[in-house]
Structure formats: structure tokens, C-alpha cells
Design an enzyme around this catalytic site. Structure first.
Site, PDB file in Angstrom:
ATOM      1  N   CYS A  54       0.776  -1.193  -0.117  1.00 46.67           N
ATOM      2  CA  CYS A  54       0.018  -0.015   0.071  1.00 46.67           C
ATOM      3  C   CYS A  54       0.793   1.419  -0.102  1.00 46.67           C
ATOM      4  O   CYS A  54       1.922   1.519   0.937  1.00 46.67           O
ATOM      5  CB  CYS A  54      -0.796   0.084   1.240  1.00 46.67           C
ATOM      6  N   CYS A  58       0.624   4.715   7.050  1.00 46.96           N
ATOM      7  CA  CYS A  58       0.184   4.561   8.203  1.00 46.96           C
ATOM      8  C   CYS A  58       1.028   3.845   9.250  1.00 46.96           C
ATOM      9  O   CYS A  58       1.180   2.678   8.807  1.00 46.96           O
ATOM     10  CB  CYS A  58      -1.073   3.739   8.143  1.00 46.96           C
ATOM     11  N   CYS A  61       0.464   0.065  10.312  1.00 52.23           N
ATOM     12  CA  CYS A  61       0.057  -0.956   9.444  1.00 52.23           C
ATOM     13  C   CYS A  61       1.155  -1.680   8.840  1.00 52.23           C
ATOM     14  O   CYS A  61       1.881  -1.262   8.078  1.00 52.23           O
ATOM     15  CB  CYS A  61      -0.892  -0.455   8.139  1.00 52.23           C
ATOM     16  N   CYS A  98     -16.787  -8.660   5.386  1.00 55.04           N
ATOM     17  CA  CYS A  98     -15.911  -7.465   4.953  1.00 55.04           C
ATOM     18  C   CYS A  98     -14.805  -7.551   4.228  1.00 55.04           C
ATOM     19  O   CYS A  98     -13.911  -8.368   4.668  1.00 55.04           O
ATOM     20  CB  CYS A  98     -15.694  -6.692   6.446  1.00 55.04           C
ATOM     21  N   CYS A 129     -19.822  -5.599   3.369  1.00 54.78           N
ATOM     22  CA  CYS A 129     -19.006  -4.543   3.882  1.00 54.78           C
ATOM     23  C   CYS A 129     -17.793  -4.351   3.189  1.00 54.78           C
ATOM     24  O   CYS A 129     -17.170  -5.323   2.484  1.00 54.78           O
ATOM     25  CB  CYS A 129     -18.533  -4.647   5.417  1.00 54.78           C
ATOM     26  N   CYS A 189     -19.212   2.395   8.977  1.00 54.45           N
ATOM     27  CA  CYS A 189     -18.460   1.791  10.067  1.00 54.45           C
ATOM     28  C   CYS A 189     -17.239   2.616  10.086  1.00 54.45           C
ATOM     29  O   CYS A 189     -16.430   2.705   9.251  1.00 54.45           O
ATOM     30  CB  CYS A 189     -18.351   0.356   9.326  1.00 54.45           C
ATOM     31  N   ARG A 261     -17.828  -2.377  17.906  1.00 54.04           N
ATOM     32  CA  ARG A 261     -16.809  -3.598  17.385  1.00 54.04           C
ATOM     33  C   ARG A 261     -15.712  -3.864  18.140  1.00 54.04           C
ATOM     34  O   ARG A 261     -14.750  -2.986  18.048  1.00 54.04           O
ATOM     35  CB  ARG A 261     -16.684  -4.046  16.094  1.00 54.04           C
TER      36      ARG A 261
HETATM   37  N1  SAM Z   1      -6.537   0.881   3.145  1.00 46.80           N
HETATM   38  C1  SAM Z   1      -7.848   0.820   3.727  1.00 46.80           C
HETATM   39  C2  SAM Z   1      -7.790   2.094   4.633  1.00 46.80           C
HETATM   40  O1  SAM Z   1      -6.851   2.298   5.347  1.00 46.80           O
HETATM   41  O2  SAM Z   1      -8.974   2.776   4.841  1.00 46.80           O
HETATM   42  C3  SAM Z   1      -8.522  -0.432   4.219  1.00 46.80           C
HETATM   43  C4  SAM Z   1      -7.570  -1.186   4.962  1.00 46.80           C
HETATM   44  S1  SAM Z   1      -7.082  -0.785   6.645  1.00 46.80           S
HETATM   45  C5  SAM Z   1      -6.190  -2.003   6.985  1.00 46.80           C
HETATM   46  C6  SAM Z   1      -8.213  -0.850   7.798  1.00 46.80           C
HETATM   47  C7  SAM Z   1      -8.127  -0.443   9.147  1.00 46.80           C
HETATM   48  O3  SAM Z   1      -7.462  -1.423   9.680  1.00 46.80           O
HETATM   49  C8  SAM Z   1      -7.169   0.936   9.337  1.00 46.80           C
HETATM   50  O4  SAM Z   1      -7.910   1.862   9.517  1.00 46.80           O
HETATM   51  C9  SAM Z   1      -6.690   0.729  10.858  1.00 46.80           C
HETATM   52  O5  SAM Z   1      -7.938   1.306  11.714  1.00 46.80           O
HETATM   53  C10 SAM Z   1      -6.935  -0.843  11.050  1.00 46.80           C
HETATM   54  N2  SAM Z   1      -5.747  -1.640  11.255  1.00 46.80           N
HETATM   55  C11 SAM Z   1      -4.710  -1.674  10.459  1.00 46.80           C
HETATM   56  N3  SAM Z   1      -3.360  -2.095  11.054  1.00 46.80           N
HETATM   57  C12 SAM Z   1      -3.727  -2.337  12.012  1.00 46.80           C
HETATM   58  C13 SAM Z   1      -2.927  -2.670  13.360  1.00 46.80           C
HETATM   59  N4  SAM Z   1      -1.755  -3.193  13.238  1.00 46.80           N
HETATM   60  N5  SAM Z   1      -3.583  -2.788  14.491  1.00 46.80           N
HETATM   61  C14 SAM Z   1      -4.874  -2.419  14.982  1.00 46.80           C
HETATM   62  N6  SAM Z   1      -5.704  -1.917  13.843  1.00 46.80           N
HETATM   63  C15 SAM Z   1      -5.033  -1.722  12.653  1.00 46.80           C
HETATM   64  C1  DTB Z   2     -11.117  -2.135  11.469  1.00 45.74           C
HETATM   65  O1  DTB Z   2     -11.522  -1.006  12.334  1.00 45.74           O
HETATM   66  N1  DTB Z   2     -10.243  -3.241  11.760  1.00 45.74           N
HETATM   67  C2  DTB Z   2      -9.932  -4.314  10.831  1.00 45.74           C
HETATM   68  C3  DTB Z   2     -11.162  -3.734   9.706  1.00 45.74           C
HETATM   69  N2  DTB Z   2     -11.484  -2.468  10.076  1.00 45.74           N
HETATM   70  C4  DTB Z   2     -11.095  -3.693   8.331  1.00 45.74           C
HETATM   71  C5  DTB Z   2      -8.682  -4.362  10.391  1.00 45.74           C
HETATM   72  C6  DTB Z   2      -7.934  -4.696  11.604  1.00 45.74           C
HETATM   73  C7  DTB Z   2      -6.586  -4.762  11.058  1.00 45.74           C
HETATM   74  C8  DTB Z   2      -5.641  -5.525  11.837  1.00 45.74           C
HETATM   75  C9  DTB Z   2      -4.094  -5.695  11.292  1.00 45.74           C
HETATM   76  C10 DTB Z   2      -4.111  -6.765  10.055  1.00 45.74           C
HETATM   77  O2  DTB Z   2      -4.671  -7.783  10.256  1.00 45.74           O
HETATM   78  O3  DTB Z   2      -3.467  -6.421   9.081  1.00 45.74           O
HETATM   79 FE1  SF4 Z   3      -2.763   1.362   3.328  1.00 41.94          FE
HETATM   80 FE2  SF4 Z   3      -2.739  -0.057   5.709  1.00 41.94          FE
HETATM   81 FE3  SF4 Z   3      -2.998   2.776   5.684  1.00 41.94          FE
HETATM   82 FE4  SF4 Z   3      -4.990   0.918   4.769  1.00 41.94          FE
HETATM   83  S1  SF4 Z   3      -4.083   1.165   7.027  1.00 41.94           S
HETATM   84  S2  SF4 Z   3      -4.179   2.886   3.933  1.00 41.94           S
HETATM   85  S3  SF4 Z   3      -3.814  -0.491   4.055  1.00 41.94           S
HETATM   86  S4  SF4 Z   3      -1.085   1.644   4.778  1.00 41.94           S
END
Ligand code: SAM
Ligand code: DTB
Ligand code: SF4
Length: 327
Positions: A54, A58, A61, A98, A129, A189, A261
Site C-alpha cells: 500500500c 500509516c 499498518c 467485510c 462491507c 463503519c 466492535r
Molecule cells: N486501506 C484501507 C484504509 O486504510 O482505509 C482499508 C484497510 S485498513 C488495513 C483498515 C483499518 O485497519 C485501518 O484504518 C486501521 O484502523 C486498522 N488497522 C490496520 N493495521 C492495524 C493494526 N496493526 N492494529 C490495529 N488496527 C489496524
Molecule cells: C477495522 O477497524 N479493523 C479491521 C477492519 N476495520 C478492516 C482491520 C484490522 C486489521 C488489523 C491488522 C491486520 O490484520 O492486518
Molecule cells: Fe494502506 Fe494500511 Fe494505511 Fe490502509 S491502513 S491505507 S492498507 S497503509
């Protein structure tokens, strides 16, 4: 029943956080019982339909191209493979499916494929979702047209702390996408992540922003940071579990009709802590072995926990129509 307000003042939110824990839990559980008397937990299953690489930065992430987490990159899955996974999720008892993609925003061709996924997953009788990054108004309308019920797009933290976590898009960008989702007639959501090194005041501000949106999100995921090696937050100090529980309780009081959630981070929570979170007002979980890329308690463990606590999975749209679950 508590009235649903969108005019909460910051001081009110701060005051709720400052209550003695049991006073806060007492109030939150009262609101919870009035709005959700059935001891039900909504169960959603997540699938990463496009993983890794990506372009966003973030800090939490594992899927950001900027962090070396060793995560294998997977292109957009075939529609049939996604439908197969949705069928399995339905058979295991999930009522919402989702689909998550590691994009900044979807390109036209990618959106067309996801729309196809949405149509076919919905035809199974599941709620749909998706979380695909930023959307334009037109993209949101197209997804709604394809049958998307919910769109997940998190604010993640307070506006003040946000620049410490993400530099490649702004808080205002996020709010704009949320408005497009609303305008298109989809359910929202939207939640955040706790334990990223933010202060209580940031948790206060995050909940205040969510609870003063023009309408409360129907679904509010509260994630506990999963500290993934290779991300800048790999060594973040763990959050006091009682502060996590407080945040759930305050969210329940502020947004009485929303599903809260208990999202990422459950593998690091004891069953007792999860039970307290349900008491404080959580009434939804991600269900299944995996979140997007990190582990989640398996369905068997969750079903056994629900049984021991006297909780029941919330019926989904297929149950309401009397459709067979397991075909
Ligand atoms: N790329 C899209 C976005 O960021 O909107 C969708 C996928 S992103 C992985 C969805 C959500 O997962 C993020 O907004 C974040 O709140 C959550 N997330 C990602 N990595 C995480 C982590 N290591 N621990 C907890 N929540 C996480
Ligand atoms: C949200 O708030 N939590 C979910 C979902 N929306 C998409 C994602 C959590 C991701 C946790 C890190 C991972 O598994 O990559
Ligand atoms: Fe990309 Fe992860 Fe950020 Fe979603 S949360 S925009 S997958 S870097």
C-alpha cells in the site's frame, strides 16, 4: 431509553472518562441494556482481497510499502475465490462479510471487480462491507448500487495526534470519504485504534468527533493496536486494559444505538477482559482465524466464550428471510 445526541460537548466526554470505573460501567451497561436487551453479538468476517504494497504510510499498518514487515504481497483476488470464502464464513455463522484492500483509493477497473464481489456475496444472504481507502462521491454511489451495505473507513485517532501516525492523507480527507458514504445511502463503519501512544485526551477527541458526526456511525470498530514487527509502532507501550474498557464504555454512552466492535487485538486480550468489554457495551466482533493479515481468535474459541457468557450471535438478514444457512 437514552436519547441519541450528536451535540456532545468535549467536556462531557472528558467527564465520562474521568468517572470511577464502576460508575462508568454501571452507566454504560444501563444504556447498553436499554438499546440492546438481547445479549446478542453481531459477527463479521474479514477477508483481505488485496494484500500489501500500500502506498500510504500509516505507522500501525503491516501493509504499508514503507515498512519492512516481510508480508507477502497478493494481487486482487479472483471473484470466485472471494465468494468461496464468503460461503465458508456464512457456514461458520458470520452474518456480515467485510472485504479489505490495501489501497489509497480504488482505480476504476479495481472498483468494477469489487462491485462484482459485492453483488455475489450479497446474493448469498450476507450483509456486505468493504474497506478500500478513500472514495469519491461517484464511487460510493456505484458501490451502493452494487449492493454494498456498509463502508469501513476509520478516523483512527484524534485530529491532533493523526499527523504523528499518517502523513499521506489528512483527517479532512477521511471525513470527506465518510460524507460520500453517507450521501450514497450506505451504513457507516468508522472507529479507531487505541494503544498507539496517544494520550487520553486523544481518545476523548476521537470519540467526540465520532459522536458529533451528522449521524452516528452504525458500526464503530475499536481496535487495539497489533504491534507488528517492522512497523514504526512495533514497540509502542501497551495500553492499560482498564483504559481500553473505559473507552468502550464511553463510546456506548455517547452512541447508544451503534454497534461497537471489539476489533483488532483480541488475541492479546484475556477472556476476562473481553467479557468486561462486552459488559461495557461492545456487541460485535470479527470472527474467524484471521483479521486482514494478523491472527484473530478462531470461531470455536469465540463460540465457546459466547456460550460461557450467555451471549448469542445476532441473526443476520438470511435468518430474517428464513433462508437456509448452510447451503
Ligand atoms: N486501506 C484501507 C484504509 O486504510 O482505509 C482499508 C484497510 S485498513 C488495513 C483498515 C483499518 O485497519 C485501518 O484504518 C486501521 O484502523 C486498522 N488497522 C490496520 N493495521 C492495524 C493494526 N496493526 N492494529 C490495529 N488496527 C489496524
Ligand atoms: C477495522 O477497524 N479493523 C479491521 C477492519 N476495520 C478492516 C482491520 C484490522 C486489521 C488489523 C491488522 C491486520 O490484520 O492486518
Ligand atoms: Fe494502506 Fe494500511 Fe494505511 Fe490502509 S491502513 S491505507 S492498507 S497503509
Amino acid at each position: 431509553m437514552a436519547e441519541t445526541r450528536t451535540d456532545w460537548r468535549l467536556e462531557e466526554v472528558r467527564a465520562l472518562f474521568g468517572l470511577p470505573l464502576f460508575e462508568l460501567l454501571y452507566r454504560a451497561h444501563g444504556v447498553h441494556r436499554a438499546h440492546f436487551p438481547g445479549h446478542e453479538v453481531q459477527v463479521s468476517t474479514l477477508l483481505s482481497v488485496k494484500t500489501g504494497a500500500c502506498p500510504e504510510d500509516c505507522a500501525y499498518c503491516p501493509q504499508s510499502v514503507r515498512h519492512d514487515t516481510g508480508l507477502p504481497v497478493d494481487p486482487l483476488l479472483e471473484v470466485e475465490a472471494v465468494v468461496e470464502r464468503a460461503r465458508a464464513a456464512r457456514a461458520a455463522g458470520a452474518t456480515r462479510f467485510c472485504m479489505g484492500a490495501a489501497w489509497r483509493n480504488p482505480k476504476p477497473k479495481q472498483l468494477a471487480v469489487v462491485m462484482d464481489m459485492v453483488r455475489q456475496v450479497r446474493a448469498l444472504g450476507l450483509e456486505t462491507c468493504a474497506t478500500l481507502g478513500m472514495l469519491t462521491a461517484e464511487q460510493a454511489a456505484a458501490l451502493r448500487e452494487a449492493g454494498l451495505d456498509y463502508y469501513n473507513h476509520n478516523l483512527d485517532t484524534s485530529e491532533a495526534f493523526y499527523p504523528e501516525i499518517i502523513s499521506t492523507r489528512t483527517y479532512a480527507d477521511r471525513l470527506e470519504t465518510l460524507q460520500h458514504v453517507r450521501d450514497a445511502g450506505m451504513k457507516v463503519c468508522c472507529g479507531g485504534i487505541l494503544g498507539m501512544g496517544e494520550a487520553r485526551e486523544d481518545r476523548v477527541a476521537l470519540l467526540h468527533t465520532l459522536a458529533t458526526l451528522p449521524a452516528h456511525p452504525e458500526s464503530v470498530p475499536i481496535n487495539q493496536l497489533v504491534r507488528v514487527p517492522g512497523t514504526p509502532l512495533e514497540d509502542a507501550a501497551p495500553l492499560d486494559p482498564f483504559e481500553f474498557i473505559r473507552t468502550i464504555a464511553v463510546a456506548r454512552i455517547l452512541m447508544p444505538g451503534s454497534h461497537l466492535r471489539l476489533s483488532a487485538g483480541r488475541t492479546e486480550m484475556s477472556e476476562e477482559m473481553q467479557a468486561l468489554a462486552f459488559f461495557a457495551g461492545a456487541n460485535s466482533v470479527f470472527y474467524g482465524e484471521k483479521l486482514l493479515t494478523t491472527p484473530n481468535p478462531g470461531a470455536d474459541g469465540d463460540l465457546s466464550l459466547f456460550r460461557r457468557l450467555g451471549l448469542v450471535p445476532e441473526p443476520g438478514p438470511a435468518d430474517a428471510r428464513g433462508d437456509a444457512r448452510h447451503n
